[in-house]
Motif scaffolding. Sequence first.
Motif, short mmCIF file in Angstrom:
data_model
loop_
_atom_site.label_atom_id
_atom_site.label_comp_id
_atom_site.label_asym_id
_atom_site.label_seq_id
_atom_site.Cartn_x
_atom_site.Cartn_y
_atom_site.Cartn_z
N HIS A 35 0.84 -1.19 0.00
CA HIS A 35 0.00 0.00 0.00
C HIS A 35 0.88 1.25 0.00
N THR A 36 0.50 2.24 -0.75
CA THR A 36 1.15 3.54 -0.67
C THR A 36 0.70 4.23 0.60
N LEU A 37 1.65 4.75 1.36
CA LEU A 37 1.34 5.56 2.54
C LEU A 37 1.23 7.01 2.11
N VAL A 38 0.11 7.64 2.40
CA VAL A 38 -0.08 9.08 2.21
C VAL A 38 -0.19 9.67 3.61
N TYR A 39 0.59 10.70 3.88
CA TYR A 39 0.55 11.28 5.24
C TYR A 39 0.99 12.74 5.16
N GLY A 40 1.11 13.39 6.30
CA GLY A 40 1.35 14.82 6.37
C GLY A 40 2.73 15.31 6.01
N GLY A 41 3.65 14.44 5.64
CA GLY A 41 4.93 14.85 5.07
C GLY A 41 6.02 15.29 6.02
N ALA A 42 5.83 15.12 7.33
CA ALA A 42 6.83 15.57 8.30
C ALA A 42 7.77 14.43 8.71
N HIS A 43 8.91 14.82 9.28
CA HIS A 43 9.89 13.83 9.75
C HIS A 43 9.86 13.68 11.27
N VAL A 44 8.94 14.36 11.95
CA VAL A 44 8.92 14.40 13.41
C VAL A 44 7.81 13.54 13.98
N GLY A 45 7.97 13.12 15.24
CA GLY A 45 6.96 12.41 15.98
C GLY A 45 6.54 11.10 15.35
N LEU A 46 5.29 10.72 15.59
CA LEU A 46 4.76 9.48 15.03
C LEU A 46 4.81 9.52 13.50
N MET A 47 4.62 10.71 12.94
CA MET A 47 4.64 10.86 11.49
C MET A 47 5.99 10.39 10.93
N GLY A 48 7.06 10.81 11.55
CA GLY A 48 8.39 10.41 11.09
C GLY A 48 8.64 8.93 11.27
N ALA A 49 8.22 8.38 12.41
CA ALA A 49 8.42 6.95 12.67
C ALA A 49 7.65 6.11 11.66
#
Length: 192
Positions: A35-49
Motif C-alpha cells: 500500500h502507498t502511505l499518504v501522510y502529512g509529510g513531516a519527519h517528526v513524531g509518530l509521522m516520522g516513525a
Amino acid sequence: MIQSVCVYCGSSARASEAYFHAARLTGRVLAERGHTLVYGGAHVGLMGALADTALALNGRVVGVIPRSLVDKEVAHKGLTEQHVVESMHVRKALMNELSDAFLALPGGFGTLDELFETLTWAQLQFHSKPVGLLNIDGYFDGLLAFARRAVDDGFIHPAHVEMIHVGTDPGELLDRMAGFIPPEAGKWWRQP
C-alpha cells in the motif's frame, strides 16, 4: 480495493513508546502489503516513525505538507514523493484525493481535525472511502463515547458512527476496512 492509505497521526516527540510502536507497525504493515502511505509529510513524531519504517521496507511514501511547515524545517526529505501545498485546506483535499482509505493513529488537534473532516465528507457523501481508528491504549475511547452521545442526542445518524472501523492491530483493521460498504443514510435524516 485499497491501494493507498492516508494515515493521520501526531507529530509530537513526547508521545509514549506504545504510540511510536503502533506507528512503526503501521508503516511496516503498509509497506509489506504494497500500500502507498499518504501522510502529512513531516519527519517528526509518530509521522516520522511511520514514514521511516515504510521507507526502510521499500514502501512508497507520499507526503503532503503546507509550505509554512517546510519553512519551519519539519518536512521529511527522503520521501518517494513530497507535495508542498499552500494551505492546510489544500493539504486535506489532496490527501483525500490521493487515498483509498483513511486511518487515524493517536495525535492531537491536527489529527482530530483531519479525522473529523474526513468523517464529515463521508457523512455528506463527498467520498465513500473507509475510515479507521487505531485505538492504542484506549486513546479514542472518549471520542467514541462522544460519538455515541451525539447519536443519542440526535445529531449523528447511527450508521455514520458505525462506518468508523476501530481496532488495535493495523493489519486486522485494514482487512476489515477493505470490506467497507458505505451507509445509505444521508446527512439530513429524520427520526421516526
